[in-house]
Scaffold this active site. Sequence first.
Site, PDB file in Angstrom:
ATOM      1  N   ARG A 227      25.557  74.157  98.260  1.00 16.13           N
ATOM      2  CA  ARG A 227      24.587  74.269  99.346  1.00 16.13           C
ATOM      3  C   ARG A 227      23.584  75.376  99.020  1.00 16.13           C
ATOM      4  O   ARG A 227      23.959  76.430  98.474  1.00 16.13           O
ATOM      5  CB  ARG A 227      25.294  74.619 100.661  1.00 16.13           C
ATOM      6  CG  ARG A 227      26.068  73.473 101.294  1.00 16.13           C
ATOM      7  CD  ARG A 227      25.143  72.409 101.869  1.00 16.13           C
ATOM      8  NE  ARG A 227      25.853  71.358 102.585  1.00 16.13           N
ATOM      9  CZ  ARG A 227      26.191  70.176 102.070  1.00 16.13           C
ATOM     10  NH1 ARG A 227      25.883  69.871 100.819  1.00 16.13           N
ATOM     11  NH2 ARG A 227      26.817  69.279 102.814  1.00 16.13           N
ATOM     12  N   HIS A 275      18.619  67.009  96.522  1.00 17.47           N
ATOM     13  CA  HIS A 275      19.918  66.843  97.211  1.00 17.47           C
ATOM     14  C   HIS A 275      20.432  65.398  97.075  1.00 17.47           C
ATOM     15  O   HIS A 275      20.609  64.684  98.058  1.00 17.47           O
ATOM     16  CB  HIS A 275      19.791  67.232  98.694  1.00 17.47           C
ATOM     17  CG  HIS A 275      21.116  67.546  99.320  1.00 17.47           C
ATOM     18  ND1 HIS A 275      21.292  68.526 100.260  1.00 17.47           N
ATOM     19  CD2 HIS A 275      22.343  67.010  99.121  1.00 17.47           C
ATOM     20  CE1 HIS A 275      22.561  68.579 100.627  1.00 17.47           C
ATOM     21  NE2 HIS A 275      23.221  67.654  99.941  1.00 17.47           N
TER      22      HIS A 275
HETATM   23  P1  NAP Z   1      36.898  70.640  99.438  1.00 15.25           P
HETATM   24  O1  NAP Z   1      37.786  69.569  98.916  1.00 15.25           O
HETATM   25  O2  NAP Z   1      37.108  71.115 100.839  1.00 15.25           O
HETATM   26  O3  NAP Z   1      37.014  71.882  98.437  1.00 15.25           O
HETATM   27  C1  NAP Z   1      36.457  73.113  98.714  1.00 15.25           C
HETATM   28  C2  NAP Z   1      36.896  74.110  97.650  1.00 15.25           C
HETATM   29  O4  NAP Z   1      36.175  75.323  97.850  1.00 15.25           O
HETATM   30  C3  NAP Z   1      38.378  74.454  97.729  1.00 15.25           C
HETATM   31  O5  NAP Z   1      38.916  74.560  96.436  1.00 15.25           O
HETATM   32  C4  NAP Z   1      38.371  75.810  98.410  1.00 15.25           C
HETATM   33  O6  NAP Z   1      39.466  76.665  98.061  1.00 15.25           O
HETATM   34  C5  NAP Z   1      37.094  76.396  97.858  1.00 15.25           C
HETATM   35  N1  NAP Z   1      36.620  77.483  98.726  1.00 15.25           N
HETATM   36  C6  NAP Z   1      36.264  77.438 100.029  1.00 15.25           C
HETATM   37  N2  NAP Z   1      35.912  78.646 100.484  1.00 15.25           N
HETATM   38  C7  NAP Z   1      36.045  79.495  99.429  1.00 15.25           C
HETATM   39  C8  NAP Z   1      35.853  80.887  99.265  1.00 15.25           C
HETATM   40  N3  NAP Z   1      35.449  81.656 100.274  1.00 15.25           N
HETATM   41  N4  NAP Z   1      36.097  81.420  98.051  1.00 15.25           N
HETATM   42  C9  NAP Z   1      36.512  80.650  97.025  1.00 15.25           C
HETATM   43  N5  NAP Z   1      36.740  79.319  97.126  1.00 15.25           N
HETATM   44  C10 NAP Z   1      36.497  78.758  98.314  1.00 15.25           C
HETATM   45  O7  NAP Z   1      35.380  70.202  99.353  1.00 15.25           O
HETATM   46  P2  NAP Z   1      34.705  69.110  98.390  1.00 15.25           P
HETATM   47  O8  NAP Z   1      34.886  67.736  98.931  1.00 15.25           O
HETATM   48  O9  NAP Z   1      35.119  69.387  97.006  1.00 15.25           O
HETATM   49  O10 NAP Z   1      33.150  69.475  98.596  1.00 15.25           O
HETATM   50  C11 NAP Z   1      32.661  70.766  98.276  1.00 15.25           C
HETATM   51  C12 NAP Z   1      31.236  70.945  98.745  1.00 15.25           C
HETATM   52  O11 NAP Z   1      30.323  70.249  97.906  1.00 15.25           O
HETATM   53  C13 NAP Z   1      30.888  70.404 100.134  1.00 15.25           C
HETATM   54  O12 NAP Z   1      31.339  71.276 101.162  1.00 15.25           O
HETATM   55  C14 NAP Z   1      29.370  70.339 100.088  1.00 15.25           C
HETATM   56  O13 NAP Z   1      28.814  71.570 100.479  1.00 15.25           O
HETATM   57  C15 NAP Z   1      29.081  70.124  98.604  1.00 15.25           C
HETATM   58  N6  NAP Z   1      28.547  68.768  98.368  1.00 15.25           N
HETATM   59  C16 NAP Z   1      27.284  68.650  97.910  1.00 15.25           C
HETATM   60  C17 NAP Z   1      26.760  67.388  97.646  1.00 15.25           C
HETATM   61  C18 NAP Z   1      25.385  67.227  97.088  1.00 15.25           C
HETATM   62  O14 NAP Z   1      24.858  66.105  97.081  1.00 15.25           O
HETATM   63  N7  NAP Z   1      24.767  68.270  96.571  1.00 15.25           N
HETATM   64  C19 NAP Z   1      27.528  66.234  97.875  1.00 15.25           C
HETATM   65  C20 NAP Z   1      28.804  66.416  98.373  1.00 15.25           C
HETATM   66  C21 NAP Z   1      29.314  67.687  98.621  1.00 15.25           C
HETATM   67  P3  NAP Z   1      41.004  76.262  98.398  1.00 15.25           P
HETATM   68  O15 NAP Z   1      41.300  75.115  97.458  1.00 15.25           O
HETATM   69  O16 NAP Z   1      41.736  77.476  98.079  1.00 15.25           O
HETATM   70  O17 NAP Z   1      41.007  75.854  99.838  1.00 15.25           O
HETATM   71  C1  GLV Z   2      26.206  66.044 100.774  1.00 11.46           C
HETATM   72  O1  GLV Z   2      25.581  67.024 100.587  1.00 11.46           O
HETATM   73  C2  GLV Z   2      27.519  66.036 101.312  1.00 11.46           C
HETATM   74  O2  GLV Z   2      27.959  67.078 101.824  1.00 11.46           O
HETATM   75  O3  GLV Z   2      28.179  64.988 101.229  1.00 11.46           O
END
Ligand code: NAP
Ligand code: GLV
Length: 312
Positions: A227, A275
């Site tokens: 983000r 994005h």
């Molecule tokens: P997820 O499964 O919830 O994983 C989040 C990870 O971040 C976990 O490993 C968590 O640690 C870690 N984390 C959270 N807070 C932290 C902190 N303060 N310090 C260190 N590590 C921390 O989420 P996901 O599905 O992988 O998605 C991640 C993010 O990608 C989304 O929230 C979104 O912002 C972004 N995203 C972007 C796009 C785009 O198009 N650019 C698309 C989709 C998602 P733990 O494992 O210890 O809980």
């Molecule tokens: C896109 O940014 C998502 O969070 O899926």
Amino acid sequence: MNHLVYIGHQGRGQQWREEFSRQRPDLVFHLGLEGSEGLESHDVRYVVAWQPPKDLIDRFPNLEVLFSLGAGVDHIDLSRMPPAVKLVRMVEPGLRQDMVEYVVWAVLSLKRQIPTYLQQQNQILWKALEGPQALRYRVGVMGLGVLGQAVFRGLQPFDVDLAGWSRTPHSLKGVKCYAGPEALADFLRDTHILVNLLPLTSATHHLVNQAFLELLPAGAVFINAGRGPQVVQQDLLDALDRGHLSHAILDVTDPEPLPASHPLWRHPSVWITPHVAGHSHPNSAAQVVLENIGRHEMGLPMAGLVDRVRGY
Ligand code: NAP
Ligand code: GLV
């Protein structure tokens, strides 16, 4: 009868509707808030949305589950949402595959020095750089959740060392794992290609600032697919201008879209995409929501349930 309202892209919503009509004809599917005349708002149990309206709970007082169309939920204002309403983020294979492709493309572009070769092409300069095989790269991924772990699987075939950083400790085959703020400096010190896949929370807001960037080795590169507000953009620009960072690939910015006058747009060491790293795919995402509704109805835990205190 129970009702579901989909608030999002209309074209993709049609595909959601078809999937729901086929598999759950008992659940009344409404495409958009406008198209829901005659809707008994008290019967709405489920909403699927990217950006739900602020008065969602006034409109639908018996809402049970809000399904985010995105993996991130930081943009959803929960201040007026009763604690009993469950928030579920998007965990689905289509979005996951998109993200793997994006990060593998970005990492390989940087590993193969494509930004420099493109600059050389602009100068009509035919000059081979020292080959990537002569260098040892470590790719460090922040966020070891659904997307971070999928990205590691995508990067496994390539000749890179892998490391990751998360909030709580993880153990992943072939990945050097670090956890917590106390391990951040050690993680960054050896990271040449840094990938951000963290959720936006109060703990990750402006995490990538000057002090953070200083910890990376000189010449490191940064890929942001998390983000925009996780980065202090002026500090990123300064690090690029000083050459401390050699390149950045940004899929997310703050704000979005970035204003036309913003210096990141024209920076020679920055690539920007609007994005698009990962989006939910209607068919696979609808399938996941259908399965989650089934689990919810049976009183089972849903995949992707957000911990509202933790913020992700
Ligand atoms: P997820 O499964 O919830 O994983 C989040 C990870 O971040 C976990 O490993 C968590 O640690 C870690 N984390 C959270 N807070 C932290 C902190 N303060 N310090 C260190 N590590 C921390 O989420 P996901 O599905 O992988 O998605 C991640 C993010 O990608 C989304 O929230 C979104 O912002 C972004 N995203 C972007 C796009 C785009 O198009 N650019 C698309 C989709 C998602 P733990 O494992 O210890 O809980
Ligand atoms: C896109 O940014 C998502 O969070 O899926």
